[in-house]
Design a protein around this motif. Structure first.
Motif, PDB file in Angstrom:
ATOM      1  N   ALA A   7      -6.426   8.891   9.978  1.00 36.54           N
ATOM      2  CA  ALA A   7      -5.777  10.183   9.752  1.00 36.54           C
ATOM      3  C   ALA A   7      -6.671  11.037   8.857  1.00 36.54           C
ATOM      4  CB  ALA A   7      -4.412  10.007   9.096  1.00 36.54           C
ATOM      5  N   ASP A   8      -6.538  12.331   8.993  1.00 39.47           N
ATOM      6  CA  ASP A   8      -7.291  13.246   8.137  1.00 39.47           C
ATOM      7  C   ASP A   8      -6.881  13.074   6.688  1.00 39.47           C
ATOM      8  OD1 ASP A   8      -8.636  14.370  10.285  1.00 39.47           O
ATOM      9  OD2 ASP A   8      -7.055  15.850  10.644  1.00 39.47           O
ATOM     10  N   ASN A   9      -7.854  12.987   5.821  1.00 44.53           N
ATOM     11  CA  ASN A   9      -7.618  12.946   4.374  1.00 44.53           C
ATOM     12  C   ASN A   9      -6.707  11.804   3.944  1.00 44.53           C
ATOM     13  OD1 ASN A   9      -9.161  15.332   3.976  1.00 44.53           O
ATOM     14  ND2 ASN A   9      -7.382  16.548   4.638  1.00 44.53           N
ATOM     15  N   GLY A  10      -6.747  10.703   4.693  1.00 45.15           N
ATOM     16  CA  GLY A  10      -5.936   9.551   4.301  1.00 45.15           C
ATOM     17  C   GLY A  10      -4.460   9.788   4.436  1.00 45.15           C
ATOM     18  N   GLY A  11      -4.052  10.602   5.406  1.00 41.59           N
ATOM     19  CA  GLY A  11      -2.634  10.902   5.567  1.00 41.59           C
ATOM     20  C   GLY A  11      -1.837   9.690   5.997  1.00 41.59           C
ATOM     21  N   GLY A  12      -0.532   9.713   5.722  1.00 37.94           N
ATOM     22  CA  GLY A  12       0.327   8.596   6.082  1.00 37.94           C
ATOM     23  C   GLY A  12      -0.119   7.323   5.388  1.00 37.94           C
ATOM     24  N   TYR A  13       0.126   6.200   6.054  1.00 40.05           N
ATOM     25  CA  TYR A  13      -0.279   4.911   5.497  1.00 40.05           C
ATOM     26  C   TYR A  13      -1.671   4.488   5.971  1.00 40.05           C
ATOM     27  CZ  TYR A  13       4.498   4.073   3.852  1.00 40.05           C
ATOM     28  OH  TYR A  13       5.703   4.149   3.207  1.00 40.05           O
ATOM     29  N   CYS A  14      -2.361   5.333   6.673  1.00 38.23           N
ATOM     30  CA  CYS A  14      -3.589   4.922   7.354  1.00 38.23           C
ATOM     31  C   CYS A  14      -4.649   4.402   6.381  1.00 38.23           C
ATOM     32  CB  CYS A  14      -4.162   6.066   8.168  1.00 38.23           C
ATOM     33  SG  CYS A  14      -3.170   6.461   9.626  1.00 38.23           S
ATOM     34  N   ALA A  15      -5.247   3.274   6.755  1.00 40.67           N
ATOM     35  CA  ALA A  15      -6.318   2.683   5.951  1.00 40.67           C
ATOM     36  C   ALA A  15      -7.623   3.441   6.116  1.00 40.67           C
ATOM     37  CB  ALA A  15      -6.511   1.219   6.346  1.00 40.67           C
ATOM     38  N   TYR A  16      -7.771   4.159   7.254  1.00 39.24           N
ATOM     39  CA  TYR A  16      -9.030   4.830   7.582  1.00 39.24           C
ATOM     40  C   TYR A  16      -8.862   6.347   7.590  1.00 39.24           C
ATOM     41  CZ  TYR A  16     -10.670   0.280   9.306  1.00 39.24           C
ATOM     42  OH  TYR A  16     -11.043  -1.033   9.419  1.00 39.24           O
ATOM     43  N   GLY A  37     -14.047   5.741   8.208  1.00 40.48           N
ATOM     44  CA  GLY A  37     -14.366   5.203   6.892  1.00 40.48           C
ATOM     45  C   GLY A  37     -13.087   4.925   6.116  1.00 40.48           C
ATOM     46  N   PRO A  38     -13.179   4.250   4.973  1.00 43.08           N
ATOM     47  CA  PRO A  38     -11.985   4.016   4.159  1.00 43.08           C
ATOM     48  C   PRO A  38     -11.306   5.324   3.788  1.00 43.08           C
ATOM     49  CG  PRO A  38     -13.820   2.686   3.367  1.00 43.08           C
ATOM     50  CD  PRO A  38     -14.384   3.632   4.381  1.00 43.08           C
ATOM     51  N   ALA A  39      -9.999   5.383   3.926  1.00 39.26           N
ATOM     52  CA  ALA A  39      -9.257   6.579   3.541  1.00 39.26           C
ATOM     53  C   ALA A  39      -9.426   6.828   2.050  1.00 39.26           C
ATOM     54  CB  ALA A  39      -7.786   6.421   3.889  1.00 39.26           C
ATOM     55  N   PRO A  40      -9.435   8.082   1.621  1.00 39.21           N
ATOM     56  CA  PRO A  40      -9.611   8.378   0.191  1.00 39.21           C
ATOM     57  C   PRO A  40      -8.595   7.629  -0.665  1.00 39.21           C
ATOM     58  CG  PRO A  40      -9.716  10.388   1.482  1.00 39.21           C
ATOM     59  CD  PRO A  40      -9.300   9.317   2.429  1.00 39.21           C
ATOM     60  N   GLY A  41      -9.108   6.933  -1.665  1.00 38.55           N
ATOM     61  CA  GLY A  41      -8.271   6.164  -2.573  1.00 38.55           C
ATOM     62  C   GLY A  41      -7.999   4.747  -2.119  1.00 38.55           C
ATOM     63  N   LYS A  42      -8.274   4.445  -0.835  1.00 37.84           N
ATOM     64  CA  LYS A  42      -7.973   3.109  -0.323  1.00 37.84           C
ATOM     65  C   LYS A  42      -9.213   2.216  -0.243  1.00 37.84           C
ATOM     66  CE  LYS A  42      -3.657   4.390   1.788  1.00 37.84           C
ATOM     67  NZ  LYS A  42      -2.737   4.339   2.934  1.00 37.84           N
ATOM     68  N   GLU A  43     -10.289   2.670  -0.871  1.00 37.66           N
ATOM     69  CA  GLU A  43     -11.527   1.891  -0.890  1.00 37.66           C
ATOM     70  C   GLU A  43     -11.367   0.490  -1.474  1.00 37.66           C
ATOM     71  OE1 GLU A  43     -12.589   6.271  -1.016  1.00 37.66           O
ATOM     72  OE2 GLU A  43     -11.224   4.953  -2.140  1.00 37.66           O
ATOM     73  N   PRO A  44     -10.481   0.274  -2.485  1.00 36.31           N
ATOM     74  CA  PRO A  44     -10.359  -1.083  -3.028  1.00 36.31           C
ATOM     75  C   PRO A  44     -10.006  -2.149  -1.987  1.00 36.31           C
ATOM     76  CG  PRO A  44      -9.353   0.468  -4.537  1.00 36.31           C
ATOM     77  CD  PRO A  44      -9.697   1.241  -3.300  1.00 36.31           C
ATOM     78  N   ALA A  45      -9.316  -1.761  -0.921  1.00 36.39           N
ATOM     79  CA  ALA A  45      -8.975  -2.731   0.117  1.00 36.39           C
ATOM     80  C   ALA A  45     -10.185  -3.143   0.933  1.00 36.39           C
ATOM     81  CB  ALA A  45      -7.898  -2.155   1.036  1.00 36.39           C
ATOM     82  N   PHE A  46     -11.262  -2.357   0.877  1.00 28.13           N
ATOM     83  CA  PHE A  46     -12.468  -2.622   1.651  1.00 28.13           C
ATOM     84  C   PHE A  46     -13.552  -3.285   0.803  1.00 28.13           C
ATOM     85  CE2 PHE A  46     -10.204   0.548   3.965  1.00 28.13           C
ATOM     86  CZ  PHE A  46     -10.571   0.427   5.306  1.00 28.13           C
ATOM     87  N   ALA A  47     -13.223  -3.710  -0.375  1.00 26.04           N
ATOM     88  CA  ALA A  47     -14.220  -4.256  -1.294  1.00 26.04           C
ATOM     89  C   ALA A  47     -14.734  -5.612  -0.822  1.00 26.04           C
ATOM     90  CB  ALA A  47     -13.619  -4.397  -2.689  1.00 26.04           C
ATOM     91  N   GLY A 103       0.800  -1.210   0.000  1.00 25.33           N
ATOM     92  CA  GLY A 103       0.000   0.000   0.000  1.00 25.33           C
ATOM     93  C   GLY A 103       0.837   1.266   0.000  1.00 25.33           C
ATOM     94  N   PRO A 104       0.403   2.305  -0.735  1.00 28.97           N
ATOM     95  CA  PRO A 104       1.142   3.567  -0.784  1.00 28.97           C
ATOM     96  C   PRO A 104       0.926   4.387   0.484  1.00 28.97           C
ATOM     97  CG  PRO A 104      -0.870   3.756  -2.057  1.00 28.97           C
ATOM     98  CD  PRO A 104      -0.790   2.320  -1.605  1.00 28.97           C
ATOM     99  N   PRO A 105       1.829   5.331   0.781  1.00 30.08           N
ATOM    100  CA  PRO A 105       1.651   6.194   1.953  1.00 30.08           C
ATOM    101  C   PRO A 105       0.303   6.917   1.949  1.00 30.08           C
ATOM    102  CG  PRO A 105       3.841   6.453   1.050  1.00 30.08           C
ATOM    103  CD  PRO A 105       3.083   5.611   0.075  1.00 30.08           C
ATOM    104  N   ARG A 106      -0.104   7.408   0.829  1.00 24.07           N
ATOM    105  CA  ARG A 106      -1.443   7.964   0.676  1.00 24.07           C
ATOM    106  C   ARG A 106      -1.904   7.690  -0.741  1.00 24.07           C
ATOM    107  NH1 ARG A 106      -2.732  13.103   2.079  1.00 24.07           N
ATOM    108  NH2 ARG A 106      -1.125  13.259   3.661  1.00 24.07           N
ATOM    109  N   ALA A 107      -3.223   7.587  -0.923  1.00 29.45           N
ATOM    110  CA  ALA A 107      -3.753   7.237  -2.240  1.00 29.45           C
ATOM    111  C   ALA A 107      -4.642   8.339  -2.792  1.00 29.45           C
ATOM    112  CB  ALA A 107      -4.531   5.922  -2.159  1.00 29.45           C
ATOM    113  N   THR A 108      -4.372   9.572  -2.393  1.00 24.23           N
ATOM    114  CA  THR A 108      -5.179  10.695  -2.862  1.00 24.23           C
ATOM    115  C   THR A 108      -4.707  11.249  -4.202  1.00 24.23           C
ATOM    116  OG1 THR A 108      -3.809  12.142  -1.492  1.00 24.23           O
ATOM    117  CG2 THR A 108      -5.900  11.394  -0.551  1.00 24.23           C
TER     118      THR A 108
END
Length: 523
Positions: free
Chosen positions: A408-417, A422-432, A373-378
């Motif tokens: 983290a706010d706005n999907g900061g760092g590696y955070c999944a949430y 909720g799913p961090a922006p861009g990381k929704e595919p992991a929650f499918a 996973g990337p540090p952020r997926a925005t």
């Protein structure tokens, strides 16, 4: 056992049953324990051509009677594409998806419950030798009790736990975590940390010396093995215990110029063939002295992420019966780790899939990607990388654990949430949605977020008639419940599985070779 794909052009009719909502204890008991088509769960009237309605997001702390069919890996099977996949006692093919947690933060029951609620069935729990044995010969009983409590919670919520013996840049002597300070020998060599590149600290002379002593010194080798055996003794018997990732991101001495890529490759190959292989043999014996049933996972060096195949040899498992060994590479793009947006033209995914394939295929090992996973997926590239990696791992892996379970706010760092859970922006595919357990041969799986449509195709085999396929339908994808339709395999029974966002599918008359298509849509 070897799975073989059976071609068929016959697609049978639709027959579905809506038995009860997901929160029904009676339904939960029957779905969990069923081994055939008869019984209370199959007793509802059959509706030819109808669709079952499932209610997602209803919390359940105990999932009554679920233990009998909890998807726990007990063996493996070779798929038609030569992947080695996990199977349970019923012969179902298992697919594991989860998150990392516990590195420096405190794990609570609530976090395990939330993870299960979101459809994840696996925790890669980061533990450190420095916490297990902060003073030489003195184990921290409070920390061991804490680990035992985490597995108690995982037992309760039916989440598998992979214990990851974690280290970064060796340990606390160098400002990181992993190996105790008392087990750090630097030969008086310098250590000058790089504030802009923590990974560069691995190449510092003191760190190189510390790794060399860990691999070579008899007393450190014995102490490490004893710590592993102690943890295995404390945690054995938990039904949630999947096993142990024996050494996170192994590193070692790099003689010569550390900035020379070929020199790094040569040093990595020498480590994997020699010192690291010897360590793995010792640690396998150490864990097996306390636990003969846990799965033991081997990691290559991080160069796998640069498309460099591992040079690890084959390993023997001294347990009675079939080996329980697996392969646990990480799946990181170096450029993305350094802050760049992912570039599809780099062919990172294609090169990685080639590099990762040969070792587990040759040695018949299931692949569980321990970190990715990337540090952020925005950013556009990293968002695409998330989507591409989920699809990629379906092609070569039996499971994965995303880095990391935090908010983290706005999907900061590696955070999944995100901050609201909720799913961090861009990381929704992991929650499918996905199928944690398939009673048959899984062929393909997809989820279209725009239409909230999940599709699973499978080929029926001898397990399909008597075992339940489990679907994970998390509230993130189906906030108001879902409709399930099935074509192929004859009459189907679809019920809630007694847990949040899950469904069970049984095909009591399916003939081996029948093509089955499961489609789930939002209500």
């Amino acid at each position: 056992m070897r799975l073989r794909r059976v071609a068929t052009t016959v697609v049978l009719g639709v027959a579905l049953v809506c038995v009860a909502p997901a929160s029904s204890p009676a339904v939960g008991r029957e779905v969990a324990g069923a081994t055939g088509a008869s019984g209370p769960a199959a007793g509802a009237t059959t509706g030819q051509g109808s669709a079952a309605v499932l209610h997602a997001g209803q919390p359940s702390a105990s999932r009554p009677g679920a233990a009998a069919a909890w998807p726990v890996p007990t063996g493996t099977v070779t798929a038609p594409d030569d992947r080695t996949l996990f199977t349970d006692r019923q012969g179902r093919v298992l697919r594991l998806r989860g998150l990392n947690l516990g590195k420096t933060d405190t794990v609570t029951e609530e976090r395990i419950a939330d993870l299960a609620r979101d459809g994840f069935g696996l925790v890669r729990l980061n533990i450190q030798w420095e916490k297990v044995e902060p003073r030489r010969g003195r184990y921290d009983t409070d920390y061991l009790r804490y680990l035992d409590h985490i597995l108690d919670w995982a037992d309760r919520y039916r989440v598998l736990v992979l214990i990851d013996w974690h280290q970064d840049v060796y340990g606390p002597a160098f400002g990181h975590n992993g190996i105790p300070a008392w087990a750090t020998r630097t030969d008086g060599l310098p250590f000058v940390p790089n504030p802009d590149d923590w990974f560069a600290d691995y190449f510092q002379p003191a760190v190189q010396a510390a790794f060399t002593h860990l691999y070579d010194d008899a007393d450190l080798r014995a102490a490490q093995g004893a710590a592993y055996a102690k943890v295995a003794e404390v945690l054995r018997g938990h039904r949630s215990l999947l096993g142990y990732d024996l050494f996170n991101e192994p590193f070692g001495p790099v003689p010569g110029d550390p900035n020379d890529p070929q020199n790094q490759i040569d040093a990595s190959a020498a480590l994997e063939r020699g010192r690291l292989a010897d360590m793995y043999r010792r640690l396998i014996r150490a864990v097996r002295s306390s636990d003969r049933d846990a799965w033991l996972f081997l990691e290559p060096t991080v160069l796998i992420g640069q498309g460099v195949p591992t040079s690890l040899p084959a390993f023997d498992d001294p347990r009675p019966g079939a080996d329980r060994l697996g392969y646990a590479p990480h799946y990181y793009d170096t450029a993305v780790e350094s802050g760049a947006d992912w570039d599809p033209s780099s062919r990172f995914i294609e090169r990685y899939e080639v590099a990762v394939a040969d070792y587990p295929t040759t040695n018949r090992l299931p692949v569980l990607v321990g970190e990715w996973g990337p540090p952020r997926a925005t950013t556009p590239g990293n968002a695409q990388l998330m989507q591409r990696q989920v699809a990629s791992m379906d092609r070569f892996a039996a499971g994965w654990a995303l880095w990391y379970d935090c908010r983290a706010d706005n999907g900061g760092g590696y955070c999944a949430y995100d901050r609201n859970g909720g799913p961090a922006p861009g990381k929704e595919p992991a929650f499918a949605p996905y199928a944690p357990a398939v009673a048959g041969i899984p062929d393909s799986e997809s989820y279209a977020a725009t239409t909230r449509t999940y599709t699973l195709t499978m080929t029926a085999d001898r397990t399909t008639r008597r075992a339940w396929t489990v679907l994970s339908l998390p509230a993130a994808a189906f906030p108001h419940g879902a409709r399930v339709s099935v074509t192929g395999g004859g009459p189907a029974v679809v019920v809630g599985a007694g847990g949040p966002g899950q469904a069970g599918l049984l095909l009591p008359t399916a003939r081996p070779g029948a093509a089955v298509r499961v489609t789930v849509t939002a209500r």
